[in-house]
Write an enzyme that holds these catalytic residues in place. Structure first.
Site, PDB file in Angstrom:
ATOM      1  N   HIS A 124       0.815  -1.226   0.000  1.00  0.00           N
ATOM      2  CA  HIS A 124       0.000   0.000   0.000  1.00  0.00           C
ATOM      3  C   HIS A 124       0.842   1.266   0.000  1.00  0.00           C
ATOM      4  CE1 HIS A 124      -3.471  -2.553   1.876  1.00  0.00           C
ATOM      5  NE2 HIS A 124      -3.468  -2.602   0.567  1.00  0.00           N
ATOM      6  N   CYS A 135       4.444  16.158 -11.387  1.00  0.00           N
ATOM      7  CA  CYS A 135       5.633  15.710 -12.142  1.00  0.00           C
ATOM      8  C   CYS A 135       6.169  14.374 -11.636  1.00  0.00           C
ATOM      9  CB  CYS A 135       6.732  16.768 -12.102  1.00  0.00           C
ATOM     10  SG  CYS A 135       7.503  16.936 -10.476  1.00  0.00           S
TER      11      CYS A 135
HETATM   12  P1  NAD Z   1      -6.789  -4.529  10.343  1.00  0.00           P
HETATM   13  O1  NAD Z   1      -6.784  -3.166  10.955  1.00  0.00           O
HETATM   14  O2  NAD Z   1      -7.933  -4.902   9.512  1.00  0.00           O
HETATM   15  O3  NAD Z   1      -6.645  -5.625  11.492  1.00  0.00           O
HETATM   16  C1  NAD Z   1      -5.646  -5.599  12.456  1.00  0.00           C
HETATM   17  C2  NAD Z   1      -5.450  -7.019  12.958  1.00  0.00           C
HETATM   18  O4  NAD Z   1      -4.400  -6.985  13.908  1.00  0.00           O
HETATM   19  C3  NAD Z   1      -6.670  -7.622  13.647  1.00  0.00           C
HETATM   20  O5  NAD Z   1      -6.878  -8.933  13.154  1.00  0.00           O
HETATM   21  C4  NAD Z   1      -6.267  -7.669  15.130  1.00  0.00           C
HETATM   22  O6  NAD Z   1      -6.826  -8.775  15.812  1.00  0.00           O
HETATM   23  C5  NAD Z   1      -4.774  -7.799  15.015  1.00  0.00           C
HETATM   24  N1  NAD Z   1      -4.015  -7.313  16.171  1.00  0.00           N
HETATM   25  C6  NAD Z   1      -4.351  -6.345  17.052  1.00  0.00           C
HETATM   26  N2  NAD Z   1      -3.377  -6.183  17.961  1.00  0.00           N
HETATM   27  C7  NAD Z   1      -2.396  -7.046  17.625  1.00  0.00           C
HETATM   28  C8  NAD Z   1      -1.122  -7.361  18.172  1.00  0.00           C
HETATM   29  N3  NAD Z   1      -0.634  -6.721  19.263  1.00  0.00           N
HETATM   30  N4  NAD Z   1      -0.380  -8.316  17.582  1.00  0.00           N
HETATM   31  C9  NAD Z   1      -0.852  -8.986  16.493  1.00  0.00           C
HETATM   32  N5  NAD Z   1      -2.037  -8.733  15.929  1.00  0.00           N
HETATM   33  C10 NAD Z   1      -2.807  -7.783  16.493  1.00  0.00           C
HETATM   34  O7  NAD Z   1      -5.413  -4.691   9.608  1.00  0.00           O
HETATM   35  P2  NAD Z   1      -5.084  -5.052   8.119  1.00  0.00           P
HETATM   36  O8  NAD Z   1      -5.598  -6.408   7.822  1.00  0.00           O
HETATM   37  O9  NAD Z   1      -3.636  -4.748   7.996  1.00  0.00           O
HETATM   38  O10 NAD Z   1      -5.885  -3.992   7.236  1.00  0.00           O
HETATM   39  C11 NAD Z   1      -5.911  -2.635   7.561  1.00  0.00           C
HETATM   40  C12 NAD Z   1      -5.480  -1.684   6.476  1.00  0.00           C
HETATM   41  O11 NAD Z   1      -5.164  -0.464   7.135  1.00  0.00           O
HETATM   42  C13 NAD Z   1      -4.267  -2.087   5.740  1.00  0.00           C
HETATM   43  O12 NAD Z   1      -4.532  -1.846   4.425  1.00  0.00           O
HETATM   44  C14 NAD Z   1      -3.154  -1.124   6.196  1.00  0.00           C
HETATM   45  O13 NAD Z   1      -2.514  -0.531   5.076  1.00  0.00           O
HETATM   46  C15 NAD Z   1      -3.857   0.000   6.864  1.00  0.00           C
HETATM   47  N6  NAD Z   1      -3.264   0.435   8.149  1.00  0.00           N
HETATM   48  C16 NAD Z   1      -1.933   0.513   8.299  1.00  0.00           C
HETATM   49  C17 NAD Z   1      -1.399   0.898   9.500  1.00  0.00           C
HETATM   50  C18 NAD Z   1       0.102   0.962   9.641  1.00  0.00           C
HETATM   51  O14 NAD Z   1       0.796   1.270   8.671  1.00  0.00           O
HETATM   52  N7  NAD Z   1       0.626   0.652  10.830  1.00  0.00           N
HETATM   53  C19 NAD Z   1      -2.231   1.212  10.568  1.00  0.00           C
HETATM   54  C20 NAD Z   1      -3.601   1.162  10.369  1.00  0.00           C
HETATM   55  C21 NAD Z   1      -4.120   0.759   9.162  1.00  0.00           C
END
Ligand code: NAD
Length: 256
Positions: A124, A135
């Protein structure tokens, strides 16, 4: 019914990882939660505080200054201060040991690179780069002051945007094809902290499964993958589980 203990499952996972010839990690927002970055969804998620419209491409073009106020707060004032946690560091160590061949990440926080991983497919994009919408010049975010919003390109005065994909944008072609290739090649895939709800990223792990990879999942909760494709579900926080897993893998490798 035989319920395997977590300790046994971690040992089994460590065996698969130590004996793997092509380990790939697939990570989601959950791996960065212990670095202080909340996921988007859920009770404490970012969308409970901010309007997701801010990250829609059409909205950004129409209201760049308004979008940038929110973008700056979330991704630069807040994400910018986050540091890799033990789970990111464990993946960097697994790469150094020659076991982990690549990380496919949905995250845009740059924490895998900050931890030391060198082969990271940014599905992403990455918030730590900015791109000119006119540009196509790229800038490290650290080189751009966000005192005046929206920021402008120093070459053509075009609108700068964070170089991660907004709603309505396509996945970067290279990241997509490298990720698919890694999923086809791997014999073990480690899924860490992903619900599996975001398309098309959620199509990657099933490709690994179809190619007979062992799927190890680290997540305190079940995800869409758990009952569908996961072989070993390690229920717990990424930092805790990855620390234990790495310790066992290091022990096994030192005896080989
Ligand atoms: P999601 O937000 O849909 O799900 C997060 C998952 O992490 C859940 O299944 C949850 O149970 C689990 N989780 C929570 N705490 C945890 C821990 N301590 N250790 C392990 N797992 C844990 O995440 P997704 O599937 O990555 O989709 C979300 C979208 O949002 C992605 O496209 C991403 O690009 C974006 N996003 C990115 C960030 C980042 O860059 N850190 C933050 C938020 C969202």
């Amino acid at each position: 019914m035989c319920v395997e203990t977590l300790a046994r499952k971690i040992k089994k996972a460590a065996d698969f990882i130590s004996n793997s010839s092509y380990l790939v990690a697939f990570t989601g927002a959950g791996i960065s939660v212990e670095s202080g970055i909340p996921p988007f969804r859920g009770a404490d998620g970012l969308w409970s505080r901010y309007n997701p419209e801010t990250l829609e491409l059409n909205y950004f073009y129409r209201y760049p200054a308004e979008s940038w106020v929110v973008i700056k707060e979330i991704f630069y004032d807040f994400f910018g201060k986050a540091q890799p946690n033990p789970a990111h560091l464990a993946l960097a160590k697994l790469e150094k040991m020659g076991l982990l061949k690549s990380v496919i990440t949905q995250n845009i926080d740059n924490l895998h690179q900050a931890a030391g991983n060198t082969v990271v497919y940014e599905f992403h994009g990455n918030s730590q780069r900015l791109v000119c919408m006119n540009c196509n010049s790229h800038y490290p975010a650290s080189a751009i002051t966000l005192d005046t919003l929206p920021p402008a390109c120093s070459l053509c005065d075009g609108l700068l945007k964070p170089d991660f994909i907004f709603f309505g944008e396509r996945i970067p072609m290279d990241a997509y094809s490298f990720s698919m290739n890694a999923a086809e090649r791997c014999d073990v895939m480690l899924i860490i902290g992903s619900t599996g709800e975001v398309m098309p990223a959620n199509q990657i792990p099933p490709v690994a499964k179809r190619n007979d990879a062992v799927i190890i999942e680290v997540n305190p909760e079940p995800s869409r993958y758990t009952s569908a494709i996961t072989d070993i579900h390690l229920e717990g926080r990424a930092g805790d589980i990855m620390t234990l897993l790495l310790e066992l893998v290091e022990k096994k490798i030192s005896k080989m």
